[in-house]
Design an enzyme around this catalytic site. Sequence first.
Site, mmCIF file in Angstrom:
data_model
loop_
_atom_site.group_PDB
_atom_site.id
_atom_site.type_symbol
_atom_site.label_atom_id
_atom_site.label_comp_id
_atom_site.label_asym_id
_atom_site.label_seq_id
_atom_site.Cartn_x
_atom_site.Cartn_y
_atom_site.Cartn_z
ATOM 1 N N TYR A 143 0.849 -1.335 0.019
ATOM 2 C CA TYR A 143 0.055 -0.089 -0.038
ATOM 3 C C TYR A 143 1.017 1.224 -0.037
ATOM 4 O O TYR A 143 0.455 2.340 -0.447
ATOM 5 C CB TYR A 143 -0.939 0.096 1.258
ATOM 6 C CG TYR A 143 -2.140 -0.554 1.193
ATOM 7 C CD1 TYR A 143 -2.178 -1.969 0.727
ATOM 8 C CD2 TYR A 143 -3.359 0.140 1.276
ATOM 9 C CE1 TYR A 143 -3.543 -2.724 0.542
ATOM 10 C CE2 TYR A 143 -4.620 -0.518 1.087
ATOM 11 C CZ TYR A 143 -4.599 -1.926 0.765
ATOM 12 O OH TYR A 143 -5.790 -2.627 0.695
ATOM 13 N N LYS A 194 3.074 -15.169 2.002
ATOM 14 C CA LYS A 194 3.396 -15.972 0.691
ATOM 15 C C LYS A 194 5.115 -16.215 0.786
ATOM 16 O O LYS A 194 5.673 -15.884 -0.187
ATOM 17 C CB LYS A 194 3.058 -15.257 -0.559
ATOM 18 C CG LYS A 194 1.504 -15.412 -0.771
ATOM 19 C CD LYS A 194 0.959 -16.770 -1.422
ATOM 20 C CE LYS A 194 1.463 -16.763 -2.800
ATOM 21 N NZ LYS A 194 1.120 -18.538 -3.045
ATOM 22 N N ASP A 226 -2.986 -17.945 0.357
ATOM 23 C CA ASP A 226 -3.898 -18.608 -0.215
ATOM 24 C C ASP A 226 -4.643 -19.559 0.252
ATOM 25 O O ASP A 226 -5.774 -19.821 0.451
ATOM 26 C CB ASP A 226 -3.565 -18.810 -1.569
ATOM 27 C CG ASP A 226 -2.265 -19.710 -1.589
ATOM 28 O OD1 ASP A 226 -1.490 -19.874 -0.401
ATOM 29 O OD2 ASP A 226 -1.701 -20.577 -2.532
ATOM 30 N N ASP A 250 -6.411 -7.224 3.970
ATOM 31 C CA ASP A 250 -7.489 -6.467 3.302
ATOM 32 C C ASP A 250 -8.401 -7.641 2.615
ATOM 33 O O ASP A 250 -9.455 -7.442 3.022
ATOM 34 C CB ASP A 250 -7.226 -5.616 2.181
ATOM 35 C CG ASP A 250 -7.980 -4.847 1.577
ATOM 36 O OD1 ASP A 250 -9.004 -4.584 2.119
ATOM 37 O OD2 ASP A 250 -8.035 -4.696 0.311
ATOM 38 N N ASP A 254 -12.007 -9.445 4.339
ATOM 39 C CA ASP A 254 -13.366 -9.356 3.605
ATOM 40 C C ASP A 254 -14.095 -10.640 3.445
ATOM 41 O O ASP A 254 -15.198 -11.049 3.870
ATOM 42 C CB ASP A 254 -13.260 -9.073 2.328
ATOM 43 C CG ASP A 254 -13.637 -7.434 2.231
ATOM 44 O OD1 ASP A 254 -13.387 -6.655 3.205
ATOM 45 O OD2 ASP A 254 -13.892 -7.002 1.008
HETATM 46 C C1 IPM Z 1 -10.488 -1.572 3.864
HETATM 47 C C2 IPM Z 1 -10.749 -0.920 2.491
HETATM 48 C C3 IPM Z 1 -9.542 -0.076 2.290
HETATM 49 C C4 IPM Z 1 -8.346 -0.738 1.992
HETATM 50 C C5 IPM Z 1 -9.745 1.149 1.239
HETATM 51 C C6 IPM Z 1 -11.075 1.502 1.020
HETATM 52 C C7 IPM Z 1 -8.503 1.888 0.714
HETATM 53 O O1 IPM Z 1 -10.895 -2.039 1.505
HETATM 54 O O2 IPM Z 1 -10.357 -0.822 4.897
HETATM 55 O O3 IPM Z 1 -10.522 -2.719 3.810
HETATM 56 O O4 IPM Z 1 -7.973 -1.273 1.095
HETATM 57 O O5 IPM Z 1 -7.615 -0.574 2.962
HETATM 58 MG MG MG Z 2 -11.001 -3.786 2.203
#
Ligand code: IPM
Ligand code: MG
Length: 365
Positions: A143, A194, A226, A250, A254
Amino acid sequence: MPKKLSLLMLPGDGIGPEIMAEARRVIDWLVSHRGLDFTVHEDHVGGAAYDVYGKPLSDDALACAKEVDAVLLGAVGGSKWDGVDYDKRPEAGLLILRKELELFANLRPAICFDALVDASSLKPELVSGLDIMIVRELTGGVYFGEPRGIETLPNGERRGVNTQVYTTSEIHRIARVAFDMAAKRDGRLISCEKANVMESGLLWREEVTKIGADYPNIKLDHMLADSCAMQLVRNPKQFDVIVTDNLFGDLLSDVAAMLTGSLGMLPSAALGAEGSGAMYEPVHGSAPDIAGQGVANPIATIMSLAMALRYTYDCADEAQLIEDAVKKVLAGGLRTADIMQPGKAKVSTAVMGDSILQALDSLNR
Ligand code: IPM
Ligand code: MG
């Protein structure tokens, strides 16, 4: 005299303002019913800030964020700002806050509420009782790594570059947060990278292992990222704490979040070194498709406030009260659209907020 507590609210874009309004009502309730002494500041972030100030976070807002005990952020982003340069995009506002406040440790719990076991895309028996904590490194890795950018080569071809980079100190500090977290939980830590293809992953594995020597009571295992994604959807309850880098964190957070039935339920905390700032935000995004309709789920934001009460304000009783109120409302059968199930009552953002306030009233007696 109650301790003075300061907060910066940054509602942001999309559904941000709607869900933040409900969190604001919970703060007002805490002031009037629990005697907490909150000073609340408010400003724009993301696209909303870009529209007003021409950048995704004003200098004043950043200064305020550094000043207050904690920031509560709604969400950023939307297709409206797709054409804007990366450094001025809504997402940049969030990244600036993380970087400038040195919020290197991102705690992302994935908890499956009993009332929502059937809302998960996995079988109920796989997710019932699920309680995972993902510790994501938040200020390093690809990032922020340099060099980065898009260049045009002499032959006219274009080349996009981002750099995955970690130093030992960055790995050590996030590893310690994760080991400490595991020590307060079930004592099991999985570290993901990884290492099979990336030197930065190999370094991560070696350095996390070194820190592990200080935590003989924690069971540390390593998993390729993975494989971790696969295990999360195969048998998620095997996990207690997962520690991983910015990008894998990230993705994996999710995946873990979705196991619980809805992204609309999950809070997160971004913390820095002891005594420094903190930022709390829902894991979900700005959901422009439903913005302005009053149907968004405010629970993740309200639960983020609960996390702030626990980790920043030292108000564990109030944090517990909020979490219990949310459970009570869900058990009572109320659902926003994102967690709607057959036989339940579909309610708006505001009615969900009302109901949580009522539950707070009744639990506070
Ligand atoms: C998160 C989001 C952010 C990230 C974006 C909005 C920059 O996806 O906080 O998970 O990638 O960190
Ligand atoms: Mg995210």
